[in-house]
Motif scaffolding. Structure first.
Motif, PDB file in Angstrom:
ATOM      1  N   PHE A  64      11.051   9.962  25.648  1.00  0.00           N
ATOM      2  CA  PHE A  64      11.186  11.078  24.731  1.00  0.00           C
ATOM      3  C   PHE A  64      12.086  10.673  23.575  1.00  0.00           C
ATOM      4  CE2 PHE A  64      10.910  13.729  28.816  1.00  0.00           C
ATOM      5  CZ  PHE A  64       9.531  13.791  28.751  1.00  0.00           C
ATOM      6  N   ASP A  65      11.953  11.361  22.459  1.00  0.00           N
ATOM      7  CA  ASP A  65      12.853  11.144  21.336  1.00  0.00           C
ATOM      8  C   ASP A  65      13.161  12.490  20.696  1.00  0.00           C
ATOM      9  OD1 ASP A  65      10.622  11.766  19.770  1.00  0.00           O
ATOM     10  OD2 ASP A  65      10.237   9.696  19.217  1.00  0.00           O
ATOM     11  N   LEU A  66      13.945  12.474  19.637  1.00  0.00           N
ATOM     12  CA  LEU A  66      14.340  13.732  18.996  1.00  0.00           C
ATOM     13  C   LEU A  66      13.160  14.446  18.357  1.00  0.00           C
ATOM     14  CD1 LEU A  66      17.806  12.782  17.514  1.00  0.00           C
ATOM     15  CD2 LEU A  66      17.293  14.067  19.599  1.00  0.00           C
ATOM     16  N   VAL A  67      12.134  13.722  17.963  1.00  0.00           N
ATOM     17  CA  VAL A  67      10.931  14.380  17.437  1.00  0.00           C
ATOM     18  C   VAL A  67      10.340  15.274  18.528  1.00  0.00           C
ATOM     19  CG1 VAL A  67       8.592  14.012  16.582  1.00  0.00           C
ATOM     20  CG2 VAL A  67      10.462  12.596  15.725  1.00  0.00           C
ATOM     21  N   ASN A  68      10.277  14.769  19.774  1.00  0.00           N
ATOM     22  CA  ASN A  68       9.790  15.590  20.881  1.00  0.00           C
ATOM     23  C   ASN A  68      10.643  16.841  21.048  1.00  0.00           C
ATOM     24  OD1 ASN A  68       9.315  12.513  22.320  1.00  0.00           O
ATOM     25  ND2 ASN A  68       7.583  13.905  22.165  1.00  0.00           N
ATOM     26  N   VAL A  69      11.950  16.690  20.941  1.00  0.00           N
ATOM     27  CA  VAL A  69      12.863  17.815  21.116  1.00  0.00           C
ATOM     28  C   VAL A  69      12.568  18.903  20.091  1.00  0.00           C
ATOM     29  CG1 VAL A  69      15.275  18.557  20.959  1.00  0.00           C
ATOM     30  CG2 VAL A  69      14.703  16.450  22.185  1.00  0.00           C
ATOM     31  N   GLU A  71       9.908  19.164  17.786  1.00  0.00           N
ATOM     32  CA  GLU A  71       8.530  19.570  17.514  1.00  0.00           C
ATOM     33  C   GLU A  71       7.822  20.134  18.740  1.00  0.00           C
ATOM     34  OE1 GLU A  71       6.340  16.485  15.553  1.00  0.00           O
ATOM     35  OE2 GLU A  71       7.561  16.636  13.741  1.00  0.00           O
ATOM     36  N   VAL A  72       8.335  19.833  19.934  1.00  0.00           N
ATOM     37  CA  VAL A  72       7.656  20.289  21.147  1.00  0.00           C
ATOM     38  C   VAL A  72       8.586  21.105  22.038  1.00  0.00           C
ATOM     39  CG1 VAL A  72       6.383  19.576  23.211  1.00  0.00           C
ATOM     40  CG2 VAL A  72       6.121  18.276  21.086  1.00  0.00           C
ATOM     41  N   PHE A  73       9.664  20.512  22.536  1.00  0.00           N
ATOM     42  CA  PHE A  73      10.473  21.146  23.573  1.00  0.00           C
ATOM     43  C   PHE A  73      11.134  22.446  23.119  1.00  0.00           C
ATOM     44  CE2 PHE A  73      11.268  16.524  24.999  1.00  0.00           C
ATOM     45  CZ  PHE A  73      10.019  16.462  25.577  1.00  0.00           C
ATOM     46  N   LEU A  74      11.861  22.425  22.001  1.00  0.00           N
ATOM     47  CA  LEU A  74      12.515  23.658  21.546  1.00  0.00           C
ATOM     48  C   LEU A  74      11.512  24.738  21.146  1.00  0.00           C
ATOM     49  CD1 LEU A  74      15.697  22.579  19.557  1.00  0.00           C
ATOM     50  CD2 LEU A  74      15.570  23.805  21.730  1.00  0.00           C
ATOM     51  N   PRO A  75      10.485  24.420  20.336  1.00  0.00           N
ATOM     52  CA  PRO A  75       9.513  25.481  20.030  1.00  0.00           C
ATOM     53  C   PRO A  75       8.853  26.066  21.279  1.00  0.00           C
ATOM     54  CG  PRO A  75       9.274  23.698  18.466  1.00  0.00           C
ATOM     55  CD  PRO A  75      10.231  23.221  19.531  1.00  0.00           C
ATOM     56  N   GLN A  76       8.517  25.224  22.257  1.00  0.00           N
ATOM     57  CA  GLN A  76       7.908  25.727  23.487  1.00  0.00           C
ATOM     58  C   GLN A  76       8.871  26.627  24.253  1.00  0.00           C
ATOM     59  OE1 GLN A  76       4.681  25.338  24.824  1.00  0.00           O
ATOM     60  NE2 GLN A  76       4.304  24.713  22.726  1.00  0.00           N
ATOM     61  N   LEU A  77      10.134  26.223  24.322  1.00  0.00           N
ATOM     62  CA  LEU A  77      11.126  27.036  25.022  1.00  0.00           C
ATOM     63  C   LEU A  77      11.264  28.403  24.357  1.00  0.00           C
ATOM     64  CD1 LEU A  77      13.504  27.178  27.149  1.00  0.00           C
ATOM     65  CD2 LEU A  77      14.959  26.650  25.192  1.00  0.00           C
ATOM     66  N   LEU A  78      11.287  28.418  23.025  1.00  0.00           N
ATOM     67  CA  LEU A  78      11.486  29.685  22.329  1.00  0.00           C
ATOM     68  C   LEU A  78      10.252  30.574  22.388  1.00  0.00           C
ATOM     69  CD1 LEU A  78      13.609  28.382  19.362  1.00  0.00           C
ATOM     70  CD2 LEU A  78      14.395  29.563  21.413  1.00  0.00           C
ATOM     71  N   LEU A  79       9.082  29.956  22.401  1.00  0.00           N
ATOM     72  CA  LEU A  79       7.853  30.752  22.508  1.00  0.00           C
ATOM     73  C   LEU A  79       7.605  31.240  23.933  1.00  0.00           C
ATOM     74  CD1 LEU A  79       5.450  28.693  20.230  1.00  0.00           C
ATOM     75  CD2 LEU A  79       6.348  30.990  19.790  1.00  0.00           C
ATOM     76  N   TYR A  80       8.049  30.456  24.927  1.00  0.00           N
ATOM     77  CA  TYR A  80       7.804  30.781  26.335  1.00  0.00           C
ATOM     78  C   TYR A  80       9.122  30.735  27.099  1.00  0.00           C
ATOM     79  CZ  TYR A  80       3.180  29.642  24.619  1.00  0.00           C
ATOM     80  OH  TYR A  80       2.033  29.592  23.864  1.00  0.00           O
ATOM     81  N   PRO A 145      27.075   6.757  10.427  1.00  0.00           N
ATOM     82  CA  PRO A 145      25.883   6.036  10.865  1.00  0.00           C
ATOM     83  C   PRO A 145      25.159   6.839  11.931  1.00  0.00           C
ATOM     84  CG  PRO A 145      27.863   5.058  11.810  1.00  0.00           C
ATOM     85  CD  PRO A 145      28.313   6.126  10.841  1.00  0.00           C
ATOM     86  N   ILE A 146      23.852   6.746  11.923  1.00  0.00           N
ATOM     87  CA  ILE A 146      23.045   7.378  12.954  1.00  0.00           C
ATOM     88  C   ILE A 146      22.746   6.313  13.996  1.00  0.00           C
ATOM     89  CG2 ILE A 146      20.824   8.463  13.467  1.00  0.00           C
ATOM     90  CD1 ILE A 146      20.898   9.616  10.651  1.00  0.00           C
ATOM     91  N   LEU A 147      23.089   6.594  15.243  1.00  0.00           N
ATOM     92  CA  LEU A 147      22.888   5.632  16.313  1.00  0.00           C
ATOM     93  C   LEU A 147      21.418   5.496  16.649  1.00  0.00           C
ATOM     94  CD1 LEU A 147      25.802   6.715  18.640  1.00  0.00           C
ATOM     95  CD2 LEU A 147      25.779   4.873  16.978  1.00  0.00           C
ATOM     96  N   GLY A 148      21.031   4.324  17.091  1.00  0.00           N
ATOM     97  CA  GLY A 148      19.645   4.101  17.499  1.00  0.00           C
ATOM     98  C   GLY A 148      18.816   3.587  16.345  1.00  0.00           C
ATOM     99  N   HIS A 149      17.567   3.413  16.599  1.00  0.00           N
ATOM    100  CA  HIS A 149      16.639   2.902  15.612  1.00  0.00           C
ATOM    101  C   HIS A 149      15.487   3.862  15.466  1.00  0.00           C
ATOM    102  CE1 HIS A 149      18.791  -0.891  15.668  1.00  0.00           C
ATOM    103  NE2 HIS A 149      18.792  -0.809  16.978  1.00  0.00           N
ATOM    104  N   PRO A 150      14.900   3.946  14.268  1.00  0.00           N
ATOM    105  CA  PRO A 150      13.756   4.842  14.113  1.00  0.00           C
ATOM    106  C   PRO A 150      12.581   4.364  14.944  1.00  0.00           C
ATOM    107  CG  PRO A 150      14.155   3.585  12.098  1.00  0.00           C
ATOM    108  CD  PRO A 150      15.252   3.251  13.056  1.00  0.00           C
ATOM    109  N   ASP A 151      11.770   5.312  15.376  1.00  0.00           N
ATOM    110  CA  ASP A 151      10.580   4.951  16.127  1.00  0.00           C
ATOM    111  C   ASP A 151       9.600   4.274  15.192  1.00  0.00           C
ATOM    112  OD1 ASP A 151      11.549   6.042  18.448  1.00  0.00           O
ATOM    113  OD2 ASP A 151      10.660   8.009  18.042  1.00  0.00           O
ATOM    114  N   PRO A 152       8.846   3.287  15.700  1.00  0.00           N
ATOM    115  CA  PRO A 152       7.873   2.590  14.847  1.00  0.00           C
ATOM    116  C   PRO A 152       6.756   3.511  14.412  1.00  0.00           C
ATOM    117  CG  PRO A 152       7.805   1.739  17.097  1.00  0.00           C
ATOM    118  CD  PRO A 152       8.873   2.779  17.040  1.00  0.00           C
TER     119      PRO A 152
END
Length: 152
Positions: A64-69, A71-80, A145-152
């Motif tokens: 998982f990455d922050l995009v999942n958080v 675009e998917v996880f938070l919106p799903q939690l709030l809708l359901y 600095p932002i830790l980590g590397h961007p997803d390819p």
């Protein structure tokens, strides 16, 4: 790091600043997620803004990455919402007892606490209901600095 979140459904039109804290072991340990401005939801602590989200807190995977958080996880939690695992017992009870009253309360919180200025942005910066943008936590001009590397 803070991210602005615009949502659809009951929360449409609201803008929230979301606190994201990445542990040293990220992505092997889950991020800590919390709403900065108030939101009415059974799985969000009303005082701290902390989010109770199983996939973040218990079943996190390095896949998982922050995009999942955001675009998917938070919106799903709030809708359901999951009223059987609440951080806000009042919201959970109201949702189970009287859904129309719960929906009115959600909309009241959106109008009262989720305007662009409540999230720390100028209204003209809020251009899309699906837009995510990063905001600095301070205005000192120091780039952290932002830790980590961007997803390819």
């Amino acid at each position: 790091m803070a991210v602005l979140l615009n949502l659809l459904g009951l929360y449409q039109g609201g803008v929230w600043k979301v606190r994201v804290e990445l542990p040293d072991a990220y992505p092997y340990r889950s991020p800590s997620i919390g709403f900065v401005n108030k939101i009415y939801h059974p799985n969000v602590d009303e005082l701290s803004g902390s989010v109770c989200l199983d996939v973040i807190n218990q079943t996190w995977s390095p896949m998982f990455d922050l995009v999942n958080v955001f675009e998917v996880f938070l919106p799903q939690l709030l809708l359901y919402p999951n009223p059987s695992d609440p951080l806000n017992g009042e919201a959970a009870a109201l949702l189970m007892r009287d859904r129309p009253a719960y929906e009115i309360k959600v909309k009241e919180f959106c109008e009262k606490y989720a305007k662009p200025e409540d999230a720390g942005v100028a209204p003209e910066d809020n251009s899309s209901d699906e837009e995510l943008s990063e905001e600095d936590d301070d205005d000192s001009g120091d780039d952290e600095p932002i830790l980590g590397h961007p997803d390819p």
